[in-house]
Write a protein that holds these residues in place. Structure first.
Motif, PDB file in Angstrom:
ATOM      1  N   PHE A 272       0.455 -10.680  19.359  1.00 31.07           N
ATOM      2  CA  PHE A 272      -0.640 -11.134  18.337  1.00 31.07           C
ATOM      3  C   PHE A 272      -0.512 -10.076  17.250  1.00 31.07           C
ATOM      4  N   TYR A 273      -0.528 -10.380  15.960  1.00 27.27           N
ATOM      5  CA  TYR A 273      -0.522  -9.151  14.923  1.00 27.27           C
ATOM      6  C   TYR A 273      -1.640  -9.696  13.816  1.00 27.27           C
ATOM      7  N   PHE A 274      -2.584  -8.782  13.480  1.00 30.32           N
ATOM      8  CA  PHE A 274      -3.493  -9.175  12.748  1.00 30.32           C
ATOM      9  C   PHE A 274      -3.613  -7.796  11.613  1.00 30.32           C
ATOM     10  N   VAL A 275      -3.167  -8.180  10.373  1.00 27.72           N
ATOM     11  CA  VAL A 275      -3.170  -7.167   9.400  1.00 27.72           C
ATOM     12  C   VAL A 275      -4.343  -7.355   8.507  1.00 27.72           C
ATOM     13  N   ARG A 276      -5.275  -6.325   8.576  1.00 27.67           N
ATOM     14  CA  ARG A 276      -6.700  -6.410   7.879  1.00 27.67           C
ATOM     15  C   ARG A 276      -6.583  -5.418   6.679  1.00 27.67           C
ATOM     16  N   ASN A 277      -5.845  -4.423   6.742  1.00 33.92           N
ATOM     17  CA  ASN A 277      -5.627  -3.435   5.678  1.00 33.92           C
ATOM     18  C   ASN A 277      -5.736  -3.989   4.405  1.00 33.92           C
ATOM     19  N   PRO A 278      -6.785  -3.690   3.550  1.00 32.82           N
ATOM     20  CA  PRO A 278      -6.567  -4.545   2.232  1.00 32.82           C
ATOM     21  C   PRO A 278      -5.341  -4.004   1.321  1.00 32.82           C
ATOM     22  N   GLU A 279      -5.090  -2.641   1.552  1.00 32.83           N
ATOM     23  CA  GLU A 279      -3.811  -2.073   0.770  1.00 32.83           C
ATOM     24  C   GLU A 279      -2.575  -2.664   1.465  1.00 32.83           C
ATOM     25  N   LYS A 280      -2.693  -3.335   2.215  1.00 30.35           N
ATOM     26  CA  LYS A 280      -1.291  -4.210   2.679  1.00 30.35           C
ATOM     27  C   LYS A 280      -1.315  -5.651   2.553  1.00 30.35           C
ATOM     28  N   LEU A 281      -2.370  -6.076   1.629  1.00 32.30           N
ATOM     29  CA  LEU A 281      -2.337  -7.400   1.366  1.00 32.30           C
ATOM     30  C   LEU A 281      -2.272  -7.975   0.118  1.00 32.30           C
ATOM     31  N   SER A 282      -1.657  -7.059  -0.836  1.00 31.45           N
ATOM     32  CA  SER A 282      -1.717  -7.269  -2.061  1.00 31.45           C
ATOM     33  C   SER A 282      -0.559  -8.428  -2.499  1.00 31.45           C
ATOM     34  N   ARG A 283       0.365  -8.305  -1.596  1.00 34.56           N
ATOM     35  CA  ARG A 283       1.572  -9.245  -2.080  1.00 34.56           C
ATOM     36  C   ARG A 283       1.529 -10.772  -1.530  1.00 34.56           C
ATOM     37  N   LEU A 284       0.298 -11.078  -1.182  1.00 35.76           N
ATOM     38  CA  LEU A 284       0.198 -12.446  -0.638  1.00 35.76           C
ATOM     39  C   LEU A 284      -0.425 -13.634  -1.628  1.00 35.76           C
ATOM     40  N   GLN A 285      -0.349 -13.185  -3.099  1.00 35.37           N
ATOM     41  CA  GLN A 285      -0.573 -13.768  -3.919  1.00 35.37           C
ATOM     42  C   GLN A 285       0.503 -14.678  -4.644  1.00 35.37           C
ATOM     43  N   GLN A 286       1.779 -14.326  -4.476  1.00 31.19           N
ATOM     44  CA  GLN A 286       3.081 -14.945  -4.663  1.00 31.19           C
ATOM     45  C   GLN A 286       4.107 -14.701  -3.870  1.00 31.19           C
ATOM     46  N   GLU A 287       5.028 -15.534  -4.030  1.00 32.53           N
ATOM     47  CA  GLU A 287       6.297 -15.260  -2.964  1.00 32.53           C
ATOM     48  C   GLU A 287       7.027 -13.988  -3.286  1.00 32.53           C
ATOM     49  N   THR A 288       7.578 -13.307  -2.194  1.00 33.94           N
ATOM     50  CA  THR A 288       8.580 -12.357  -2.489  1.00 33.94           C
ATOM     51  C   THR A 288       9.758 -12.799  -2.131  1.00 33.94           C
ATOM     52  N   THR A 289      10.863 -12.486  -2.936  1.00 29.58           N
ATOM     53  CA  THR A 289      12.263 -12.934  -2.723  1.00 29.58           C
ATOM     54  C   THR A 289      12.955 -12.183  -2.148  1.00 29.58           C
ATOM     55  N   LEU A 290      13.468 -12.230  -0.839  1.00 29.87           N
ATOM     56  CA  LEU A 290      14.240 -11.320  -0.103  1.00 29.87           C
ATOM     57  C   LEU A 290      15.696 -12.010   0.073  1.00 29.87           C
ATOM     58  N   THR A 291      16.682 -11.425  -0.050  1.00 29.67           N
ATOM     59  CA  THR A 291      18.014 -11.907  -0.071  1.00 29.67           C
ATOM     60  C   THR A 291      19.027 -10.944   0.912  1.00 29.67           C
ATOM     61  N   ARG A 292      20.133 -11.601   1.272  1.00 29.65           N
ATOM     62  CA  ARG A 292      21.214 -10.461   1.878  1.00 29.65           C
ATOM     63  C   ARG A 292      22.382 -10.410   0.841  1.00 29.65           C
TER      64      ARG A 292
END
Length: 292
Positions: A272-292
Motif C-alpha cells: 500500500f503506498y500513500f503519498v500525502r506530501n503536498p510538494e509531490k502532488l503538483s503534477r496531478l492536475q494534468q497528464e504527464t507524457t512518458l515515452t521510450r
C-alpha cells in the motif's frame, strides 16, 4: 525554429522519462531537462553523429549527479520516501514494459540500487540502449557496464514483484479499498491483504502520516481501520492512471490530499503506498507524457 530547439523538443518526453526513472522525482527531472538544454545549445551539431543518443547522454550525466545529491537529501527526509506520483495517459499503460518500469512498486525497487547501477539498469532494461552508449553516458568502459548491468538485473529480479498484476486486478483491489472507506466494512479488503503486506505513507514532515513502514496484514488492517472514519466523512475519490497503473486520487474540499497506489501479486495486495506530501502532488492536475 532552429535545429537545436527542434531536436530537443522532439526528444523532450524521452529525456524526461529517463530522468524521472533515474530520480523518482518529476521536479528534479524537470531541472535535469533545463540543465540538458543549457548544455545542448552550446553543442556544434555538425559534430554530433546521433543527436538522440547525445541528448540522452547529457541528460543521463545530469541525472546521475543529481541522484547522488538526492540520496543525501533522502537521508534527512522525515518518514518514508516515496516517488513523486504522475498522472499518466492511457498509452503508458498500453506499453506494458514502460508501465511496469514506472510503477510505484518498481520505482521503489530501483531505489535499492546504487546510483550507477540504477542508471545502467534503466538505460539497458527500459530503453534498450547498447552497452557502448551506456558506457559513454556513465564514463565507464563497456565491459564494466556489462558487469554492472548483470549485477543490477540480479538485484532487481530478487526484489521486483513476482507476478505482474493485470490492471483489472489492481483496479479490483482499489475498489475494495474505496468500498471499505465508503461503507466502513473492511472484510473484502482484509480478505485480499497478503500476510506480509507493507504500507508506506509519505508526508515529508508536512502532512501527518505513519512515520515508519507498517508490516503484516493485522497491523495494516488496524492502520486502515483507524483512518476510515475520517476519510469517509471528508474525502471524495477519483480513479486515475497513476504511473501507468490504476490508482486513486483522494480529494479534500476539491484539493488533492492523497494518492493511493498498490502492489498486487497473485491477487493479493502486498504493498500500500500513500503519498500525502503536498510538494509531490503538483503534477496531478494534468497528464504527464512518458515515452521510450
Amino acid at each position: 525554429m532552429d535545429a537545436a530547439t527542434q531536436t530537443f523538443i522532439t526528444h523532450r518526453n524521452l529525456l524526461f522519462t529517463v530522468a524521472y526513472e533515474v530520480l523518482g522525482s518529476a521536479a528534479d527531472a524537470e531541472d535535469v531537462l533545463q540543465e540538458t538544454w543549457l548544455r545542448w545549445v552550446g553543442v556544434d551539431l555538425d559534430t554530433v553523429r546521433d543527436q538522440r543518443a547525445y541528448l540522452v547522454r547529457i541528460a543521463t550525466r545530469q541525472a546521475l549527479g543529481r541522484l547522488r545529491t538526492l540520496g543525501r537529501r533522502k537521508e534527512s527526509y522525515v518518514g518514508p520516501w516515496l516517488p513523486e506520483p504522475l498522472l499518466t495517459a492511457p498509452d503508458v499503460a498500453a506499453d506494458v514494459e514502460l508501465a511496469d518500469s514506472v510503477s510505484m512498486a518498481m520505482m521503489l525497487v530501483l531505489e535499492t540500487l546504487a546510483p550507477t547501477e540504477r542508471v545502467v539498469f534503466v538505460l539497458r532494461e527500459v530503453f534498450d540502449l547498447g552497452y557502448d552508449e551506456i558506457a559513454e553516458a556513465v564514463d565507464k568502459n563497456p565491459a564494466a557496464v556489462r558487469q554492472i548491468a548483470h549485477r543490477a538485473r540480479a538485484h532487481v529480479a530478487a526484489r521486483r514483484p513476482r507476478d505482474v498484476a493485470s490492471p483489472a486486478q489492481t483496479r479490483a483491489a482499489l475498489e475494495a479499498f474505496q468500498r471499505a472507506v465508503e461503507t466502513g466494512d473492511l472484510k473484502d479488503l482484509l480478505d485480499i491483504l497478503a500476510p506480509d503486506v507493507v504500507a508506506l505513507s509519505d508526508g515529508g514532515g508536512i502532512r501527518r502520516t505513519v512515520p515508519r513502514p507498517v508490516v503484516g496484514a493485522g497491523k495494516v488492517g488496524r492502520l486502515l481501520a483507524a483512518g476510515l472514519k475520517r476519510l469517509r466523512a471528508e474525502t471524495s475519490f477519483e480513479p486515475a492512471q497513476v504511473n501507468g497503473c490504476p490508482g486513486l486520487i483522494l480529494r479534500l474540499d476539491g484539493k488533492v490530499d492523497t494518492v493511493v497506489t498498490m502492489r498486487v501479486e497473485n491477487g493479493l495486495v502486498t504493498g500500500f503506498y500513500f503519498v500525502r506530501n503536498p510538494e509531490k502532488l503538483s503534477r496531478l492536475q494534468q497528464e504527464t507524457t512518458l515515452t521510450r
